[in-house]
Design a protein around this motif. Structure first.
Motif, mmCIF file in Angstrom:
data_model
loop_
_atom_site.group_PDB
_atom_site.id
_atom_site.type_symbol
_atom_site.label_atom_id
_atom_site.label_comp_id
_atom_site.label_asym_id
_atom_site.label_seq_id
_atom_site.Cartn_x
_atom_site.Cartn_y
_atom_site.Cartn_z
ATOM 1 N N ALA A 160 33.689 34.728 35.480
ATOM 2 C CA ALA A 160 34.861 34.246 36.218
ATOM 3 C C ALA A 160 35.223 32.850 35.741
ATOM 4 O O ALA A 160 34.364 32.094 35.277
ATOM 5 N N TRP A 161 36.526 32.517 35.873
ATOM 6 C CA TRP A 161 36.962 31.176 35.463
ATOM 7 C C TRP A 161 38.102 30.639 36.337
ATOM 8 O O TRP A 161 38.516 29.486 36.195
ATOM 9 N N LYS A 162 38.587 31.448 37.275
ATOM 10 C CA LYS A 162 39.690 31.018 38.144
ATOM 11 C C LYS A 162 39.141 30.456 39.448
ATOM 12 O O LYS A 162 38.142 30.951 39.973
ATOM 13 N N VAL A 163 39.819 29.433 39.990
ATOM 14 C CA VAL A 163 39.297 28.752 41.183
ATOM 15 C C VAL A 163 39.174 29.692 42.376
ATOM 16 O O VAL A 163 38.289 29.515 43.214
ATOM 17 N N GLU A 164 40.038 30.706 42.444
ATOM 18 C CA GLU A 164 39.934 31.637 43.571
ATOM 19 C C GLU A 164 38.640 32.461 43.519
ATOM 20 O O GLU A 164 38.245 33.071 44.515
ATOM 21 N N ASP A 165 37.979 32.467 42.353
ATOM 22 C CA ASP A 165 36.717 33.201 42.214
ATOM 23 C C ASP A 165 35.492 32.309 42.383
ATOM 24 O O ASP A 165 34.362 32.771 42.188
ATOM 25 N N LEU A 166 35.692 31.043 42.738
ATOM 26 C CA LEU A 166 34.563 30.148 42.948
ATOM 27 C C LEU A 166 33.717 30.621 44.137
ATOM 28 O O LEU A 166 34.267 31.003 45.175
ATOM 29 N N PRO A 167 32.390 30.595 44.010
ATOM 30 C CA PRO A 167 31.539 30.893 45.164
ATOM 31 C C PRO A 167 31.812 29.894 46.293
ATOM 32 O O PRO A 167 32.227 28.756 46.047
ATOM 33 N N GLU A 168 31.568 30.311 47.507
ATOM 34 C CA GLU A 168 31.893 29.504 48.696
ATOM 35 C C GLU A 168 31.366 28.061 48.617
ATOM 36 O O GLU A 168 32.104 27.120 48.926
ATOM 37 N N PRO A 169 30.095 27.846 48.182
ATOM 38 C CA PRO A 169 29.592 26.454 48.151
ATOM 39 C C PRO A 169 30.357 25.549 47.189
ATOM 40 O O PRO A 169 30.274 24.325 47.297
ATOM 41 N N LYS A 179 33.764 25.800 46.648
ATOM 42 C CA LYS A 179 35.181 25.700 47.014
ATOM 43 C C LYS A 179 35.643 24.251 47.198
ATOM 44 O O LYS A 179 36.751 23.905 46.797
ATOM 45 N N PRO A 180 34.788 23.367 47.782
ATOM 46 C CA PRO A 180 35.243 21.974 47.947
ATOM 47 C C PRO A 180 35.516 21.260 46.620
ATOM 48 O O PRO A 180 36.184 20.217 46.607
ATOM 49 N N TYR A 181 35.004 21.810 45.525
ATOM 50 C CA TYR A 181 35.185 21.178 44.212
ATOM 51 C C TYR A 181 36.309 21.834 43.395
ATOM 52 O O TYR A 181 36.395 21.629 42.187
ATOM 53 N N ALA A 182 37.145 22.611 44.065
ATOM 54 C CA ALA A 182 38.162 23.392 43.341
ATOM 55 C C ALA A 182 39.055 22.518 42.465
ATOM 56 O O ALA A 182 39.343 22.859 41.315
ATOM 57 N N ALA A 183 39.506 21.378 42.987
ATOM 58 C CA ALA A 183 40.405 20.509 42.210
ATOM 59 C C ALA A 183 39.697 19.964 40.971
ATOM 60 O O ALA A 183 40.283 19.887 39.886
ATOM 61 N N LEU A 184 38.437 19.589 41.128
ATOM 62 C CA LEU A 184 37.651 19.071 40.007
ATOM 63 C C LEU A 184 37.409 20.148 38.951
ATOM 64 O O LEU A 184 37.492 19.894 37.742
ATOM 65 N N LEU A 185 37.120 21.377 39.398
ATOM 66 C CA LEU A 185 36.698 22.443 38.482
ATOM 67 C C LEU A 185 37.853 23.231 37.882
ATOM 68 O O LEU A 185 37.648 23.969 36.910
ATOM 69 N N CYS A 186 39.044 23.096 38.426
ATOM 70 C CA CYS A 186 40.183 23.894 37.955
ATOM 71 C C CYS A 186 40.356 23.777 36.438
ATOM 72 O O CYS A 186 40.466 22.676 35.896
ATOM 73 N N ASP A 187 40.350 24.911 35.761
ATOM 74 C CA ASP A 187 40.510 25.015 34.296
ATOM 75 C C ASP A 187 39.308 24.514 33.507
ATOM 76 O O ASP A 187 39.316 24.557 32.280
ATOM 77 N N ARG A 188 38.256 24.035 34.197
ATOM 78 C CA ARG A 188 37.119 23.434 33.488
ATOM 79 C C ARG A 188 35.852 24.267 33.547
ATOM 80 O O ARG A 188 34.887 23.940 32.875
ATOM 81 N N PHE A 189 35.818 25.317 34.363
ATOM 82 C CA PHE A 189 34.538 25.986 34.594
ATOM 83 C C PHE A 189 34.547 27.435 34.126
ATOM 84 O O PHE A 189 35.589 28.089 34.057
ATOM 85 N N MET A 190 33.353 27.902 33.819
ATOM 86 C CA MET A 190 33.096 29.324 33.630
ATOM 87 C C MET A 190 31.848 29.681 34.416
ATOM 88 O O MET A 190 30.835 28.977 34.312
ATOM 89 N N LEU A 191 31.919 30.729 35.201
ATOM 90 C CA LEU A 191 30.727 31.333 35.778
ATOM 91 C C LEU A 191 30.282 32.391 34.785
ATOM 92 O O LEU A 191 31.076 33.247 34.382
ATOM 93 N N VAL A 192 29.022 32.336 34.372
ATOM 94 C CA VAL A 192 28.576 33.205 33.282
ATOM 95 C C VAL A 192 27.244 33.877 33.609
ATOM 96 O O VAL A 192 26.477 33.418 34.458
ATOM 97 N N LYS A 193 26.992 34.977 32.896
ATOM 98 C CA LYS A 193 25.698 35.650 32.975
ATOM 99 C C LYS A 193 24.635 34.770 32.336
ATOM 100 O O LYS A 193 24.894 34.089 31.339
ATOM 101 N N LYS A 194 23.446 34.835 32.862
ATOM 102 C CA LYS A 194 22.323 34.155 32.227
ATOM 103 C C LYS A 194 21.857 34.974 31.023
ATOM 104 O O LYS A 194 21.906 36.202 31.039
ATOM 105 N N ALA A 195 21.436 34.283 29.999
ATOM 106 C CA ALA A 195 20.928 34.953 28.798
ATOM 107 C C ALA A 195 19.942 34.028 28.106
ATOM 108 O O ALA A 195 20.018 32.805 28.236
ATOM 109 N N GLN A 196 19.027 34.630 27.372
ATOM 110 C CA GLN A 196 18.111 33.855 26.540
ATOM 111 C C GLN A 196 18.821 33.551 25.230
ATOM 112 O O GLN A 196 19.081 34.458 24.425
#
Length: 296
Positions: A78-87, A89-106
């Protein structure tokens, strides 16, 4: 908003590490990767940020992850602010366009570099030996000349200091023949796909690097960033001419400025003047506009 570093807190959120550009957190079994506006050169993080750089890098990676998933799966969830996990959400403005939620991998400890043109460390190696990573190239090639075909020139991922170019045979030693061949073949395939798209936008992808990882079930996926101005050399196809330095859309402009200074390339790094910051930002933005066809 300029973001130099982040300090996120929340239930299920824990800090993992701070890289040269990205801050990484654990979030309920996934990783949150945040692209900041930090910029590094010669493996040193500079004190001066480049406004919007993190947003550009992140959006470009998202663009390419979506368009290359038919070649190889990737870690993006996920990369859109509406997909941010609940904890978060308060950082939505900071994270907008800057984050990726990703799978863990070795992460596989190989920088999977593909070169279509002779430049950078490859040019230096070629001048010294006529080879790049054990691959013999035609005699008499010029700086920035297009190679007969793209070549896989891997490097070790150094935790400290510079990555070191290695041969394909060394990759086989490190990860085994089957995985080494998959890394090579997928890297070249992605490079060819991306180069074709970029050429239609008057950008040459001179070289780029990929990182891969293995998920818990042993699946090979593409991780980190992909085909950004930080991980690639982007040149202007309209002004391209071999045997000279190229008009670029990456951080070469910063490197060129720093090379003129009396700096030993060890921390602390010097501040960048406003005109270098502005011109670097515009180069990153222009790469984004051309390749994605969008405004930031």
């Amino acid at each position: 908003m300029i973001v130099r570093e982040t300090k996120l807190q929340g239930e299920g959120v824990s800090f993992v590490k701070r890289g040269k550009v990205r801050d990484i957190y654990n979030v309920d079994g996934r990783l949150l990767i945040i692209a900041t506006d930090r910029i590094s050169a010669f493996d040193v993080v500079l004190p001066t940020p480049i406004p919007d750089k993190g947003r550009i890098l992140n959006r470009m990676s998202v663009f390419w992850f979506d368009r290359t998933k038919h070649i190889v799966p990737n870690h993006l969830l996920a990369w859109k602010v509406e997909d941010l996990p609940e904890p978060l959400k308060p950082y939505a403005a900071l994270l907008c366009d800057r984050f990726m939620l990703v799978k863990k991998a070795q992460v596989i400890p190989i920088e999977c570099v593909v070169r279509g043109y002779l430049y950078g460390s490859a040019w230096k190696d070629y001048q010294a030996t006529g080879e790049v990573c054990g691959i013999k190239l035609p005699k008499g090639m010029k700086l920035a000349e297009k190679l007969p075909e793209p070549i896989f020139t891997p490097a070790t991922k150094a935790q400290v200091g510079h990555d070191e170019n290695i041969t394909f045979e060394k990759v086989v030693e490190l990860v085994g023949k089957d995985l080494a061949e998959r890394l090579r073949d997928l890297s070249v395939q992605i490079y060819l796909f991306a180069s074709k798209h970029a050429e239609q936008k008057n950008i040459i992808v001179a070289d780029t690097k990929f990182e891969f990882g293995l998920t818990e079930d042993g699946s090979l996926i593409l991780v980190d960033e992909i085909l950004t101005p930080d991980s690639s050399r982007f040149w202007d196809a309209e002004t391209y001419e071999p045997n000279k330095p190229q008009e670029n859309f990456d951080k070469q402009f910063v490197r060129d400025y720093l090379e003129k200074l009396n700096w030993n390339k060890e921390p602390p790094a010097p501040e960048l003047p406003p005109d270098v910051v502005a011109k670097t930002r515009e180069r990153y933005l222009e790469a984004y506009r051309r390749i994605t066809g969008e405004e930031l």
